[in-house]
Enzyme design. Structure first.
Site, PDB file in Angstrom:
ATOM      1  N   GLY A  36       0.793  -1.206   0.000  1.00 51.97           N
ATOM      2  CA  GLY A  36       0.000   0.000   0.000  1.00 51.97           C
ATOM      3  C   GLY A  36       0.830   1.263   0.000  1.00 51.97           C
ATOM      4  N   HIS A  92       2.565   4.578  -5.069  1.00 47.25           N
ATOM      5  CA  HIS A  92       3.180   5.693  -5.778  1.00 47.25           C
ATOM      6  C   HIS A  92       3.374   5.305  -7.241  1.00 47.25           C
ATOM      7  CE1 HIS A  92       6.808   3.304  -5.462  1.00 47.25           C
ATOM      8  NE2 HIS A  92       6.769   3.350  -4.136  1.00 47.25           N
ATOM      9  N   GLY A 112       5.801   4.213  -8.901  1.00 44.74           N
ATOM     10  CA  GLY A 112       6.437   2.922  -9.127  1.00 44.74           C
ATOM     11  C   GLY A 112       5.431   1.785  -9.110  1.00 44.74           C
ATOM     12  N   HIS A 113       4.545   1.804  -8.127  1.00 47.69           N
ATOM     13  CA  HIS A 113       3.482   0.799  -8.078  1.00 47.69           C
ATOM     14  C   HIS A 113       2.566   0.902  -9.300  1.00 47.69           C
ATOM     15  CE1 HIS A 113       4.265   1.249  -3.600  1.00 47.69           C
ATOM     16  NE2 HIS A 113       4.442  -0.045  -3.780  1.00 47.69           N
ATOM     17  N   GLN A 127       7.273  -9.921   7.815  1.00 48.25           N
ATOM     18  CA  GLN A 127       8.535  -9.531   7.179  1.00 48.25           C
ATOM     19  C   GLN A 127       9.204  -8.369   7.893  1.00 48.25           C
ATOM     20  OE1 GLN A 127       6.353  -8.721   3.424  1.00 48.25           O
ATOM     21  NE2 GLN A 127       7.689  -6.934   3.217  1.00 48.25           N
ATOM     22  N   GLY A 143       8.814  -5.148  -8.785  1.00 48.84           N
ATOM     23  CA  GLY A 143       9.669  -4.065  -9.247  1.00 48.84           C
ATOM     24  C   GLY A 143      11.142  -4.377  -9.080  1.00 48.84           C
ATOM     25  N   GLN A 155      14.549  -9.205  -3.546  1.00 48.30           N
ATOM     26  CA  GLN A 155      13.241  -9.824  -3.385  1.00 48.30           C
ATOM     27  C   GLN A 155      12.774 -10.470  -4.686  1.00 48.30           C
ATOM     28  OE1 GLN A 155       9.644  -7.920  -1.347  1.00 48.30           O
ATOM     29  NE2 GLN A 155       9.218  -7.492  -3.487  1.00 48.30           N
ATOM     30  N   SER A 170       7.674   4.084  -0.661  1.00 46.24           N
ATOM     31  CA  SER A 170       6.693   4.588   0.291  1.00 46.24           C
ATOM     32  C   SER A 170       7.368   5.221   1.497  1.00 46.24           C
ATOM     33  CB  SER A 170       5.765   3.455   0.739  1.00 46.24           C
ATOM     34  OG  SER A 170       5.062   2.919  -0.369  1.00 46.24           O
TER      35      SER A 170
END
Length: 281
Positions: free
Chosen positions: A31, A34, A36-37, A61, A147, A153, A186
């Protein structure tokens, strides 16, 4: 656009879509979305019939003394933006919906997750791989978009999908930068104007290293990493790591390296920022 908050409702919707022959892409997020999302959602829309954006600040995490409680949230704004970018559904479960009180099953990757962020965040990637596996099962996704900014990740998720024979195609979309070249995150909202100005040393030094390495190949990778670290430190950054690694294995660069990851994690004030460049030779 549909909004689901329970596992059963999301799963029923997804299973019905699969039975109808529709392809599903998922964009997992925490959530506070921005640009990028939005680029990930746009890519998913181009790839699938249905796009599910998951919005879940995953507690497993986060380690002790990390920023779980203060992680930024703005669900209403996120929903508006998901709909504007063509998402079919948002899945926004509570932690109680995702984890039974006595849950005891984990998904763990045990090689790639030991490097970079895994050195100082030892529980982080176990939480990531577990929640992503759950999200894949719940959304029935055939495609998932991540991304490049979270390069480690993405590599771990690709390895998980390969090793566990998950029928999910992983797309790794390009890293997106703000107008001043800071990698979008974020967490950027935590930075004071003065901290943000100094934090630009991360992207500035990485982009300079990228220009240098494009013509030189992996032989100068370690020297480039040292220059990046020096500039960040000179601007008051507290370095977690600056590492030049083989992008396929996260092992040291060799003359045979064909894909290079130069990755940074550094603190400005209390805010931990990550960034990287990815090069193919």
């Amino acid at each position: 656009m549909e909004i689901f908050k329970t596992v059963s409702e999301m799963q029923q919707f997804a299973l019905a879509a699969r039975r109808a022959g529709r392809t599903i892409a998922v964009v997992p997020t925490m959530g506070y979305l921005h640009a990028g999302h939005f680029s990930l959602i746009d890519r998913a829309v181009a790839e699938a019939d249905l796009v599910i954006v998951t919005i879940f600040v995953n507690p497993t995490q986060f380690g002790p003394n990390e920023d779980l409680d203060k992680y930024p949230r703005d669900f209403e704004r996120d929903v508006v933006n998901c709909e504007a970018h063509g998402a079919t559904a948002v899945f926004a479960p509570s932690p109680e919906a995702m984890y039974c009180p006595d849950h005891s099953v984990w998904v763990a990757e045990e090689t790639l997750s030991r490097e970079l962020c895994g050195r100082t965040r030892p529980v982080h990637f176990r939480g990531v791989t577990t929640v992503v596996t759950k999200l894949f099962n719940i959304t029935q996704a055939e495609i998932a978009v991540f991304g490049r900014k979270d390069a480690q990740q993405a590599l771990i998720i690709q390895r998980m999908v390969r090793d566990l024979n998950m029928p999910v195609r992983i797309i790794v979309a390009p890293l997106v930068r703000d107008a001043d070249q800071l990698a979008l995150s974020s967490r950027n909202r935590y930075l004071s104007p003065e901290e943000r100005s100094r934090a630009l040393s991360i992207s500035r030094s990485l982009l300079a290293a990228e220009a240098k390495l494009k013509g030189a190949g992996p032989a100068l990778a370690e020297a480039a990493a040292a220059e990046v670290a020096a500039e960040i430190a000179a601007n008051g950054g507290r370095i977690d790591y600056v590492s030049a690694l083989d992008a396929d294995t996260l092992q040291p660069v060799t003359p045979a390296t064909r894909r290079l990851l130069l990755a940074v994690a550094a603190y400005f004030g209390a805010t931990r920022l990550i960034d990287n460049i990815y090069l193919e030779f």
